[in-house]
Design a protein around this motif. Structure first.
Motif, PDB file in Angstrom:
ATOM      1  N   GLN A 149       2.198   8.926 -10.851  1.00 47.66           N
ATOM      2  CA  GLN A 149       0.930   8.278 -10.523  1.00 47.66           C
ATOM      3  C   GLN A 149       0.839   8.177  -9.004  1.00 47.66           C
ATOM      4  O   GLN A 149       1.758   7.670  -8.372  1.00 47.66           O
ATOM      5  CB  GLN A 149       0.849   6.872 -11.109  1.00 47.66           C
ATOM      6  CG  GLN A 149       0.783   6.834 -12.614  1.00 47.66           C
ATOM      7  CD  GLN A 149       0.709   5.402 -13.133  1.00 47.66           C
ATOM      8  OE1 GLN A 149       0.145   4.529 -12.490  1.00 47.66           O
ATOM      9  NE2 GLN A 149       1.297   5.169 -14.288  1.00 47.66           N
ATOM     10  N   PRO A 150      -0.268   8.653  -8.421  1.00 48.51           N
ATOM     11  CA  PRO A 150      -0.420   8.546  -6.964  1.00 48.51           C
ATOM     12  C   PRO A 150      -0.672   7.089  -6.570  1.00 48.51           C
ATOM     13  O   PRO A 150      -0.979   6.249  -7.416  1.00 48.51           O
ATOM     14  CB  PRO A 150      -1.648   9.419  -6.675  1.00 48.51           C
ATOM     15  CG  PRO A 150      -2.415   9.411  -7.954  1.00 48.51           C
ATOM     16  CD  PRO A 150      -1.401   9.304  -9.058  1.00 48.51           C
ATOM     17  N   PRO A 151      -0.559   6.793  -5.264  1.00 49.35           N
ATOM     18  CA  PRO A 151      -0.831   5.417  -4.816  1.00 49.35           C
ATOM     19  C   PRO A 151      -2.260   5.005  -5.160  1.00 49.35           C
ATOM     20  O   PRO A 151      -3.164   5.841  -5.198  1.00 49.35           O
ATOM     21  CB  PRO A 151      -0.645   5.492  -3.299  1.00 49.35           C
ATOM     22  CG  PRO A 151       0.233   6.681  -3.079  1.00 49.35           C
ATOM     23  CD  PRO A 151      -0.108   7.650  -4.175  1.00 49.35           C
ATOM     24  N   GLU A 158       6.525  10.390  -0.851  1.00 48.91           N
ATOM     25  CA  GLU A 158       5.856  11.137  -1.909  1.00 48.91           C
ATOM     26  C   GLU A 158       6.881  11.612  -2.924  1.00 48.91           C
ATOM     27  O   GLU A 158       7.963  12.080  -2.577  1.00 48.91           O
ATOM     28  CB  GLU A 158       5.098  12.331  -1.310  1.00 48.91           C
ATOM     29  CG  GLU A 158       4.171  12.974  -2.297  1.00 48.91           C
ATOM     30  CD  GLU A 158       3.200  13.927  -1.632  1.00 48.91           C
ATOM     31  OE1 GLU A 158       2.778  14.859  -2.325  1.00 48.91           O
ATOM     32  OE2 GLU A 158       2.886  13.733  -0.453  1.00 48.91           O
ATOM     33  N   LEU A 159       6.549  11.468  -4.189  1.00 52.19           N
ATOM     34  CA  LEU A 159       7.421  11.892  -5.282  1.00 52.19           C
ATOM     35  C   LEU A 159       6.888  13.188  -5.877  1.00 52.19           C
ATOM     36  O   LEU A 159       5.813  13.664  -5.502  1.00 52.19           O
ATOM     37  CB  LEU A 159       7.493  10.789  -6.346  1.00 52.19           C
ATOM     38  CG  LEU A 159       8.108   9.457  -5.884  1.00 52.19           C
ATOM     39  CD1 LEU A 159       7.924   8.385  -6.949  1.00 52.19           C
ATOM     40  CD2 LEU A 159       9.577   9.636  -5.550  1.00 52.19           C
ATOM     41  N   ASP A 160       7.598  13.752  -6.824  1.00 51.33           N
ATOM     42  CA  ASP A 160       7.222  15.007  -7.471  1.00 51.33           C
ATOM     43  C   ASP A 160       5.928  14.815  -8.267  1.00 51.33           C
ATOM     44  O   ASP A 160       5.940  14.260  -9.365  1.00 51.33           O
ATOM     45  CB  ASP A 160       8.357  15.470  -8.382  1.00 51.33           C
ATOM     46  CG  ASP A 160       8.050  16.779  -9.086  1.00 51.33           C
ATOM     47  OD1 ASP A 160       7.050  17.439  -8.725  1.00 51.33           O
ATOM     48  OD2 ASP A 160       8.824  17.132  -9.992  1.00 51.33           O
ATOM     49  N   SER A 161       4.821  15.281  -7.704  1.00 50.50           N
ATOM     50  CA  SER A 161       3.519  15.075  -8.353  1.00 50.50           C
ATOM     51  C   SER A 161       3.350  15.916  -9.608  1.00 50.50           C
ATOM     52  O   SER A 161       2.419  15.693 -10.379  1.00 50.50           O
ATOM     53  CB  SER A 161       2.382  15.362  -7.368  1.00 50.50           C
ATOM     54  OG  SER A 161       2.451  16.699  -6.924  1.00 50.50           O
ATOM     55  N   ALA A 206       0.829  -1.208   0.000  1.00 48.91           N
ATOM     56  CA  ALA A 206       0.000   0.000   0.000  1.00 48.91           C
ATOM     57  C   ALA A 206       0.862   1.257   0.000  1.00 48.91           C
ATOM     58  O   ALA A 206       1.963   1.283   0.546  1.00 48.91           O
ATOM     59  CB  ALA A 206      -0.914   0.002   1.215  1.00 48.91           C
ATOM     60  N   GLY A 207       0.345   2.315  -0.621  1.00 48.71           N
ATOM     61  CA  GLY A 207       0.942   3.640  -0.542  1.00 48.71           C
ATOM     62  C   GLY A 207       2.159   3.884  -1.416  1.00 48.71           C
ATOM     63  O   GLY A 207       2.942   4.780  -1.122  1.00 48.71           O
ATOM     64  N   LEU A 208       2.322   3.137  -2.492  1.00 55.03           N
ATOM     65  CA  LEU A 208       3.482   3.345  -3.359  1.00 55.03           C
ATOM     66  C   LEU A 208       3.190   4.402  -4.420  1.00 55.03           C
ATOM     67  O   LEU A 208       2.244   4.284  -5.191  1.00 55.03           O
ATOM     68  CB  LEU A 208       3.890   2.034  -4.038  1.00 55.03           C
ATOM     69  CG  LEU A 208       4.527   0.971  -3.158  1.00 55.03           C
ATOM     70  CD1 LEU A 208       4.855  -0.270  -3.973  1.00 55.03           C
ATOM     71  CD2 LEU A 208       5.774   1.497  -2.469  1.00 55.03           C
ATOM     72  N   HIS A 209       4.018   5.435  -4.426  1.00 55.26           N
ATOM     73  CA  HIS A 209       3.954   6.464  -5.461  1.00 55.26           C
ATOM     74  C   HIS A 209       4.778   5.972  -6.645  1.00 55.26           C
ATOM     75  O   HIS A 209       5.725   5.206  -6.471  1.00 55.26           O
ATOM     76  CB  HIS A 209       4.539   7.779  -4.950  1.00 55.26           C
ATOM     77  CG  HIS A 209       3.788   8.351  -3.790  1.00 55.26           C
ATOM     78  ND1 HIS A 209       2.824   9.326  -3.939  1.00 55.26           N
ATOM     79  CD2 HIS A 209       3.846   8.085  -2.466  1.00 55.26           C
ATOM     80  CE1 HIS A 209       2.337   9.636  -2.753  1.00 55.26           C
ATOM     81  NE2 HIS A 209       2.935   8.905  -1.835  1.00 55.26           N
ATOM     82  N   GLN A 210       4.438   6.424  -7.852  1.00 57.66           N
ATOM     83  CA  GLN A 210       5.127   5.945  -9.047  1.00 57.66           C
ATOM     84  C   GLN A 210       5.461   7.101  -9.980  1.00 57.66           C
ATOM     85  O   GLN A 210       4.647   7.994 -10.178  1.00 57.66           O
ATOM     86  CB  GLN A 210       4.246   4.937  -9.781  1.00 57.66           C
ATOM     87  CG  GLN A 210       4.824   4.447 -11.096  1.00 57.66           C
ATOM     88  CD  GLN A 210       3.935   3.412 -11.765  1.00 57.66           C
ATOM     89  OE1 GLN A 210       3.167   2.728 -11.114  1.00 57.66           O
ATOM     90  NE2 GLN A 210       4.044   3.308 -13.071  1.00 57.66           N
ATOM     91  N   ILE A 211       6.674   7.038 -10.530  1.00 60.64           N
ATOM     92  CA  ILE A 211       7.042   7.922 -11.634  1.00 60.64           C
ATOM     93  C   ILE A 211       7.591   7.031 -12.739  1.00 60.64           C
ATOM     94  O   ILE A 211       8.459   6.194 -12.506  1.00 60.64           O
ATOM     95  CB  ILE A 211       8.088   8.985 -11.231  1.00 60.64           C
ATOM     96  CG1 ILE A 211       7.445  10.026 -10.320  1.00 60.64           C
ATOM     97  CG2 ILE A 211       8.679   9.647 -12.473  1.00 60.64           C
ATOM     98  CD1 ILE A 211       8.319  11.200  -9.975  1.00 60.64           C
ATOM     99  N   THR A 212       7.041   7.211 -13.926  1.00 61.70           N
ATOM    100  CA  THR A 212       7.470   6.439 -15.092  1.00 61.70           C
ATOM    101  C   THR A 212       8.114   7.390 -16.095  1.00 61.70           C
ATOM    102  O   THR A 212       7.561   8.445 -16.393  1.00 61.70           O
ATOM    103  CB  THR A 212       6.258   5.747 -15.751  1.00 61.70           C
ATOM    104  OG1 THR A 212       5.610   4.936 -14.779  1.00 61.70           O
ATOM    105  CG2 THR A 212       6.690   4.893 -16.928  1.00 61.70           C
ATOM    106  N   SER A 213       9.281   6.998 -16.586  1.00 64.18           N
ATOM    107  CA  SER A 213       9.917   7.784 -17.645  1.00 64.18           C
ATOM    108  C   SER A 213      10.305   6.846 -18.779  1.00 64.18           C
ATOM    109  O   SER A 213      10.658   5.689 -18.556  1.00 64.18           O
ATOM    110  CB  SER A 213      11.140   8.542 -17.126  1.00 64.18           C
ATOM    111  OG  SER A 213      12.117   7.636 -16.671  1.00 64.18           O
ATOM    112  N   THR A 214      10.179   7.352 -19.987  1.00 63.22           N
ATOM    113  CA  THR A 214      10.519   6.564 -21.167  1.00 63.22           C
ATOM    114  C   THR A 214      11.548   7.323 -21.989  1.00 63.22           C
ATOM    115  O   THR A 214      11.712   8.532 -21.840  1.00 63.22           O
ATOM    116  CB  THR A 214       9.287   6.278 -22.037  1.00 63.22           C
ATOM    117  OG1 THR A 214       8.719   7.521 -22.448  1.00 63.22           O
ATOM    118  CG2 THR A 214       8.252   5.459 -21.287  1.00 63.22           C
TER     119      THR A 214
END
Length: 169
Positions: free
Chosen positions: A125-127, A116-119, A72-80
């Motif tokens: 993507q929020p948790p 928390e990551l840079d929203s 639970a509660g994992l923040h995500q940032i995806t870069s391509t």
């Protein structure tokens, strides 16, 4: 290319952090998911990086989604992005010149973090909602339950989710 053989380049010795996973098309999803969960829950890591190129990209996205449904509660940032890979080919017959070919390969990096990551980041993507998270229980883990969230691996290395897809005949 029948008259050429690929020249194997020496691999560059780059150090990989413990929290960085490089996903390959041949690796098992179950191992990546188990290792990631261990890092985040038992070893105290606050974030993990999943990296992949080419055909392993879709597998990496699936791994990230399955991990988010276990913790639970994992923040995500995806870069391509993409990289150019140059291959060298040596001739097998006399009279032919060596060749160089360049491949344009896609790359993905997915960061999963407890913090928390840079929203404002494009790939943020929020948790997911807590009611969609089902923590892995000791019984499932020790008794051979599906670590991969109910997806069944078929003999060809694909995943069919129990619907009969995946196997190529």
């Amino acid at each position: 290319m029948d008259w050429y053989q690929k020249v194997e380049k020496p691999k560059a010795e780059t150090l990989i952090n413990e929290n960085e996973l490089r996903i390959t098309a041949q690796g098992r999803m179950r191992n990546c998911i188990s290792y990631s969960i261990t890092l985040l829950q038992e070893k105290g890591a606050n974030e993990i990086l999943l990296k992949a190129t080419g055909r392993a990209i879709n597998k990496t996205v699936m791994i990230a989604e399955l991990i988010k449904r276990r913790i639970a509660g994992l923040h995500q940032i995806t870069s391509t992005g993409s990289i150019d890979i140059t291959d060298t080919w040596e001739p097998l017959e006399e009279g032919l010149l060596p060749l160089e070919t360049t491949r344009h390969v896609s790359i993905i990096t997915i960061t999963l973090s407890k913090n928390e990551l840079d929203s404002s980041s494009i790939g943020y993507q929020p948790p997911i909602p807590a009611d969609q998270v089902k923590p892995l229980t000791e019984f499932e883990d020790n008794e051979g339950g599906n670590v991969n969230g109910g997806m069944e691996e078929n003999r060809n290395g694909g995943y069919d989710g129990g619907r009969g897809y995946g196997a190529r005949h």
